[in-house]
Scaffold this active site. Sequence first.
Site, PDB file in Angstrom:
ATOM      1  N   GLN A   1       0.840  -1.194   0.000  1.00  0.00           N
ATOM      2  CA  GLN A   1       0.000   0.000   0.000  1.00  0.00           C
ATOM      3  C   GLN A   1       0.882   1.253   0.000  1.00  0.00           C
ATOM      4  O   GLN A   1       1.895   1.307   0.695  1.00  0.00           O
ATOM      5  CB  GLN A   1      -0.903  -0.015   1.229  1.00  0.00           C
ATOM      6  CG  GLN A   1      -1.948   1.085   1.251  1.00  0.00           C
ATOM      7  CD  GLN A   1      -2.947   0.882   2.384  1.00  0.00           C
ATOM      8  OE1 GLN A   1      -3.018  -0.178   2.982  1.00  0.00           O
ATOM      9  NE2 GLN A   1      -3.714   1.903   2.681  1.00  0.00           N
TER      10      GLN A   1
ATOM     11  N   HIS B   1       1.058  -2.309  11.199  1.00  0.00           N
ATOM     12  CA  HIS B   1       2.195  -3.078  11.706  1.00  0.00           C
ATOM     13  C   HIS B   1       2.564  -2.654  13.134  1.00  0.00           C
ATOM     14  O   HIS B   1       3.734  -2.499  13.474  1.00  0.00           O
ATOM     15  CB  HIS B   1       3.389  -2.962  10.755  1.00  0.00           C
ATOM     16  CG  HIS B   1       3.028  -3.368   9.361  1.00  0.00           C
ATOM     17  ND1 HIS B   1       2.663  -4.659   9.034  1.00  0.00           N
ATOM     18  CD2 HIS B   1       2.917  -2.655   8.202  1.00  0.00           C
ATOM     19  CE1 HIS B   1       2.366  -4.718   7.750  1.00  0.00           C
ATOM     20  NE2 HIS B   1       2.491  -3.522   7.235  1.00  0.00           N
TER      21      HIS B   1
ATOM     22  N   GLN C   1       2.137 -10.600  10.712  1.00  0.00           N
ATOM     23  CA  GLN C   1       2.591  -9.401  10.013  1.00  0.00           C
ATOM     24  C   GLN C   1       1.717  -8.182  10.307  1.00  0.00           C
ATOM     25  O   GLN C   1       2.192  -7.048  10.289  1.00  0.00           O
ATOM     26  CB  GLN C   1       2.610  -9.671   8.504  1.00  0.00           C
ATOM     27  CG  GLN C   1       3.177  -8.563   7.661  1.00  0.00           C
ATOM     28  CD  GLN C   1       2.399  -8.417   6.358  1.00  0.00           C
ATOM     29  OE1 GLN C   1       1.358  -7.787   6.312  1.00  0.00           O
ATOM     30  NE2 GLN C   1       2.922  -9.008   5.302  1.00  0.00           N
TER      31      GLN C   1
ATOM     32  N   SER D   1       4.697  -5.959   2.973  1.00  0.00           N
ATOM     33  CA  SER D   1       3.388  -5.919   3.623  1.00  0.00           C
ATOM     34  C   SER D   1       2.332  -6.606   2.761  1.00  0.00           C
ATOM     35  O   SER D   1       2.408  -7.803   2.504  1.00  0.00           O
ATOM     36  CB  SER D   1       3.021  -4.469   3.951  1.00  0.00           C
ATOM     37  OG  SER D   1       1.830  -4.398   4.707  1.00  0.00           O
ATOM     38  N   LEU D   2       1.349  -5.859   2.266  1.00  0.00           N
ATOM     39  CA  LEU D   2       0.329  -6.384   1.371  1.00  0.00           C
ATOM     40  C   LEU D   2       0.933  -7.177   0.214  1.00  0.00           C
ATOM     41  O   LEU D   2       0.358  -8.170  -0.257  1.00  0.00           O
ATOM     42  CB  LEU D   2      -0.482  -5.214   0.812  1.00  0.00           C
ATOM     43  CG  LEU D   2      -1.274  -5.453  -0.476  1.00  0.00           C
ATOM     44  CD1 LEU D   2      -2.521  -6.254  -0.166  1.00  0.00           C
ATOM     45  CD2 LEU D   2      -1.601  -4.144  -1.154  1.00  0.00           C
TER      46      LEU D   2
ATOM     47  N   ARG E   1      -8.787  -8.471   4.519  1.00  0.00           N
ATOM     48  CA  ARG E   1      -7.690  -7.834   5.253  1.00  0.00           C
ATOM     49  C   ARG E   1      -7.846  -6.320   5.251  1.00  0.00           C
ATOM     50  O   ARG E   1      -7.702  -5.666   6.295  1.00  0.00           O
ATOM     51  CB  ARG E   1      -6.363  -8.233   4.605  1.00  0.00           C
ATOM     52  CG  ARG E   1      -5.096  -7.647   5.243  1.00  0.00           C
ATOM     53  CD  ARG E   1      -3.896  -8.072   4.385  1.00  0.00           C
ATOM     54  NE  ARG E   1      -2.614  -7.739   4.984  1.00  0.00           N
ATOM     55  CZ  ARG E   1      -1.936  -6.623   4.768  1.00  0.00           C
ATOM     56  NH1 ARG E   1      -2.474  -5.684   3.976  1.00  0.00           N
ATOM     57  NH2 ARG E   1      -0.750  -6.416   5.324  1.00  0.00           N
TER      58      ARG E   1
END
Length: 291
Positions: free
Chosen positions: A9, A195, A244, A87-88, A112
Amino acid sequence: MKGYLFPGQGSQYIGMGRSLYQHSGRARQMFETADRIVGFDLTRMMLEGTQEALKATTVAQPAVFLHAVATAFLSDTFRPAAVAGHSLGEIAALVAIEVISFEEGLHLVSVRSKAMQKACQLCPGTMAAVLGMQDEVVEAICAEITKEVVVPANYNCPGQLVISGSQKGVALATEALRKAGARKVIPLQVEGAFHAPLMAHAQESVAAVLSSIPFAKGICPIYQNVTGRPVTDPQIIKANLLQQLVAPIYWTKTIHHMMEDGITEYIECGPGTVLQGLVRKIAPTLSIGPL
């Protein structure tokens, strides 16, 4: 050996995916499938939406995911020895290496993003990028703030560490970091404290989806954010994806471990050039470019 990197993102931009959509029938089918799964006109948002609209977590995450996976699927040269996602981006990477299907990955991303959006509303927070300071100093300053939540969140490259937490926690840390000599502390235009412990509310929904999706053993290892190490075991991959949400992104470690394991060429697969920039700062001599 080639390693493919999938962005997260923040890589979204106005008109993203237009070239894919206009020049590939398969891509158009993927866009149509995405619209159906996410339950809104994602295609229109990507091709015609404003930057403000694209910034929303529930739009940005499926948009970046769709762009990255379509890029990999439409490539004649996608032959990874390893993959990693920021991440994503881990979910896009898992689809690309055949651990889960495109439809399953998109469903996971949709759930998510909604769960993270809800967590942002339940526990408001923010993030800030700290530039020009050693990681250990940033860690120590965050640890000294005990009455508010603020933690290191993204270890992006040497001299760039993103902190995450409550509004007040990040503000207190920002003041202390500037006094301690940080070159810059830049507030990020995000909707919450990603996070970080404030994302714990998102874990239940994501865990439910993960338990319902069968994970296969992929065509190559994925280097996951929570350790920076390669993983092939489906159950460990699932556990790391869940962790995560509340744990730091160890991107610098990830690239170093990939280098140690013989990955010599790096290819960013998805929108933007953020990861190319980070890799050049981590190891300036590495070969890195777009797919």
